[in-house]
Design an enzyme around this catalytic site. Structure first.
Site, PDB file in Angstrom:
ATOM      1  NE  ARG A 229       9.719   9.178  24.392  1.00 42.23           N
ATOM      2  CZ  ARG A 229      10.235  10.403  24.297  1.00 42.23           C
ATOM      3  NH1 ARG A 229      10.884  10.933  25.304  1.00 42.23           N
ATOM      4  NH2 ARG A 229      10.081  11.112  23.188  1.00 42.23           N
ATOM      5  CG  HIS A 277       7.653  13.669  28.614  1.00 38.90           C
ATOM      6  ND1 HIS A 277       7.336  12.440  28.078  1.00 38.90           N
ATOM      7  CD2 HIS A 277       8.693  14.133  27.864  1.00 38.90           C
ATOM      8  CE1 HIS A 277       8.147  12.189  27.055  1.00 38.90           C
ATOM      9  NE2 HIS A 277       8.977  13.217  26.912  1.00 38.90           N
TER      10      HIS A 277
HETATM   11  P1  NDP Z   1      20.169   8.971  19.826  1.00 36.30           P
HETATM   12  O1  NDP Z   1      19.493   7.985  18.947  1.00 36.30           O
HETATM   13  O2  NDP Z   1      21.038  10.015  19.232  1.00 36.30           O
HETATM   14  O3  NDP Z   1      21.042   8.195  20.917  1.00 36.30           O
HETATM   15  C1  NDP Z   1      20.612   7.015  21.505  1.00 36.30           C
HETATM   16  C2  NDP Z   1      21.753   6.443  22.316  1.00 36.30           C
HETATM   17  O4  NDP Z   1      21.273   5.300  23.018  1.00 36.30           O
HETATM   18  C3  NDP Z   1      22.924   5.975  21.441  1.00 36.30           C
HETATM   19  O5  NDP Z   1      24.143   6.282  22.072  1.00 36.30           O
HETATM   20  C4  NDP Z   1      22.728   4.463  21.383  1.00 36.30           C
HETATM   21  O6  NDP Z   1      23.917   3.707  21.235  1.00 36.30           O
HETATM   22  C5  NDP Z   1      22.150   4.212  22.776  1.00 36.30           C
HETATM   23  N1  NDP Z   1      21.400   2.951  22.810  1.00 36.30           N
HETATM   24  C6  NDP Z   1      20.269   2.625  22.133  1.00 36.30           C
HETATM   25  N2  NDP Z   1      19.889   1.366  22.452  1.00 36.30           N
HETATM   26  C7  NDP Z   1      20.805   0.894  23.327  1.00 36.30           C
HETATM   27  C8  NDP Z   1      20.958  -0.327  24.013  1.00 36.30           C
HETATM   28  N3  NDP Z   1      20.092  -1.350  23.852  1.00 36.30           N
HETATM   29  N4  NDP Z   1      22.021  -0.477  24.828  1.00 36.30           N
HETATM   30  C9  NDP Z   1      22.911   0.532  24.999  1.00 36.30           C
HETATM   31  N5  NDP Z   1      22.823   1.733  24.378  1.00 36.30           N
HETATM   32  C10 NDP Z   1      21.767   1.908  23.558  1.00 36.30           C
HETATM   33  O7  NDP Z   1      18.998   9.660  20.682  1.00 36.30           O
HETATM   34  P2  NDP Z   1      18.984  11.100  21.375  1.00 36.30           P
HETATM   35  O8  NDP Z   1      20.224  11.265  22.163  1.00 36.30           O
HETATM   36  O9  NDP Z   1      18.612  12.148  20.392  1.00 36.30           O
HETATM   37  O10 NDP Z   1      17.730  10.948  22.360  1.00 36.30           O
HETATM   38  C11 NDP Z   1      17.693   9.923  23.336  1.00 36.30           C
HETATM   39  C12 NDP Z   1      16.292   9.810  23.907  1.00 36.30           C
HETATM   40  O11 NDP Z   1      16.025  10.896  24.778  1.00 36.30           O
HETATM   41  C13 NDP Z   1      15.153   9.896  22.875  1.00 36.30           C
HETATM   42  O12 NDP Z   1      14.972   8.673  22.213  1.00 36.30           O
HETATM   43  C14 NDP Z   1      13.974  10.258  23.752  1.00 36.30           C
HETATM   44  O13 NDP Z   1      13.336   9.081  24.189  1.00 36.30           O
HETATM   45  C15 NDP Z   1      14.606  10.978  24.939  1.00 36.30           C
HETATM   46  N6  NDP Z   1      14.207  12.388  25.000  1.00 36.30           N
HETATM   47  C16 NDP Z   1      13.523  12.832  26.094  1.00 36.30           C
HETATM   48  C17 NDP Z   1      13.112  14.136  26.192  1.00 36.30           C
HETATM   49  C18 NDP Z   1      12.429  14.654  27.413  1.00 36.30           C
HETATM   50  O14 NDP Z   1      11.969  15.807  27.419  1.00 36.30           O
HETATM   51  N7  NDP Z   1      12.348  13.867  28.473  1.00 36.30           N
HETATM   52  C19 NDP Z   1      13.361  15.105  25.103  1.00 36.30           C
HETATM   53  C20 NDP Z   1      14.145  14.557  24.010  1.00 36.30           C
HETATM   54  C21 NDP Z   1      14.515  13.230  23.972  1.00 36.30           C
HETATM   55  P3  NDP Z   1      24.866   3.868  19.950  1.00 36.30           P
HETATM   56  O15 NDP Z   1      25.528   5.215  20.092  1.00 36.30           O
HETATM   57  O16 NDP Z   1      25.830   2.763  20.079  1.00 36.30           O
HETATM   58  O17 NDP Z   1      23.963   3.798  18.740  1.00 36.30           O
END
Ligand code: NDP
Length: 314
Positions: A229, A277
């Protein structure tokens, strides 16, 4: 009878969504978010982009909100959104595959400095330059976020012969990928990384993570791929890092202000490719089918995956 209230990104999309929902479940009653005659007590589910939190809170029988996007920031930015409302993010195979394709393309683009070809072509100039000896196999891609998208993307990069490491809040095991967990492991993870990918959600912890403090710990001449993001990128730090050769290049799909203003210095940064995006934008049919599967699971008394956890913030 199950009733879904629909709020698309733009009214022009409404008919495509209705067709897609009816293809997935012809029995679903669909009402429009802007229909003043729609009684709030009849709504069972909401499929909504940027729904006003107070409208959601005023639907007494609402069982869940399903986001048309994987990110939930468009919903959670409204403090009036009831935090205890079951909220599900988008997570279809198309979403995963498109993100994997995009990040692999971006990583290869950066390995080959392909922006130079685009610039030379725009000048209609045939100007070969001595390429460096980098290949996927000599390049380590570090993926921040190992959730639905990060894990699958790491595996795709591995299949292209990149060296891959990954970092998340909690410990993960992914075959062939060196994983790091938690804040203490962040710098060791960065120290290994030539191309840093953000697939983190927008939270207060991840805001500004793509800034000078992070860039300073990457390998020399590193690059970044911003697909999480825009709130994660500190634009001035990024421009400074490009101008001072701390960063070699970048592919930015998400930026701090969207649409990116015409006078933003990001447009003209050397070695930077920008897309609006759209790294991953699954089809209407795919996303409607996913939303319907969430509804059917809830109706059957099951707990669908990909539910927002207010304690974690994502
Ligand atoms: P998930 O919720 O499945 O995964 C999020 C990951 O981020 C998890 O591994 C989590 O850790 C990790 N995480 C969250 N906070 C922290 C932190 N503070 N420190 C370290 N690791 C952290 O999300 P998705 O994979 O489904 O999607 C990820 C993001 O991709 C979405 O939130 C969105 O913003 C973005 N996105 C962008 C798109 C685009 O077109 N550009 C399209 C779709 C999504 P843990 O495994 O330990 O919980």
């Amino acid at each position: 009878m199950t009733t879904l209230i629909l709020k698309p990104v733009s009214p022009a999309e409404r008919s495509q969504w209705i067709d897609a929902f009816h293809a997935a479940d012809p029995t679903l009653t669909i009402i429009d978010w802007d229909d003043p005659s729609a009684p709030p007590e009849t709504v069972d589910y909401a499929f909504a982009w940027q729904p006003e939190g107070r409208r959601i809170a005023a639907m007494p029988n609402l069982r869940a909100v399903i986001s048309p996007a994987a990110g939930l920031d468009h919903i959670l930015r409204d403090p009036a959104f009831p935090r205890d409302m079951p909220l599900y993010r988008m997570g279809t195979q198309e979403t995963v595959d498109q993100m994997g394709d995009y990040v692999c393309w971006a990583a290869l683009t950066l390995v080959r400095d392909a922006w130079r070809w685009a610039e030379a072509q725009a000048r209609q100039e045939w100007s070969p330059w001595l390429n460096q000896t980098r290949t996927a196999a000599t390049t380590t891609v570090g993926v921040m976020g190992l959730g639905e998208l990060g894990r699958a993307t790491a595996l795709r990069l591995k299949a292209l012969e990149f060296q891959v490491c990954g970092w998340a809040r909690s410990a993960h095991h992914i075959d062939g990928v060196d994983t790091f967990a938690g804040d203490d492991a962040f710098i060791p993870f960065l120290n290994r990384t030539d191309i840093l990918v953000s697939l983190l959600p927008a939270t207060s912890q991840t805001a500004g993570i793509l800034g000078k403090k992070t860039f300073a710990h990457l390998r020399p001449q590193a690059s970044i791929i911003s697909v999480g993001r825009g709130s994660q990128l500190i634009a001035q730090d990024f421009v400074d890092a490009i101008n001072s050769n701390v960063l070699r290049g970048a592919v930015l799909d998400v930026v701090p202000q969207e649409p990116l203003p015409q006078d933003s210095p990001l447009w003209t940064c050397r070695g930077v490719t920008i897309s609006p995006h759209m790294a991953s934008e699954a089809s209407y049919r795919d996303r409607a089918a996913y939303a319907v599967s969430v509804i059917h699971q809830i109706e059957a008394g099951k707990q669908p995956a990909l539910r927002y956890d207010p304690a974690k913030g994502y």
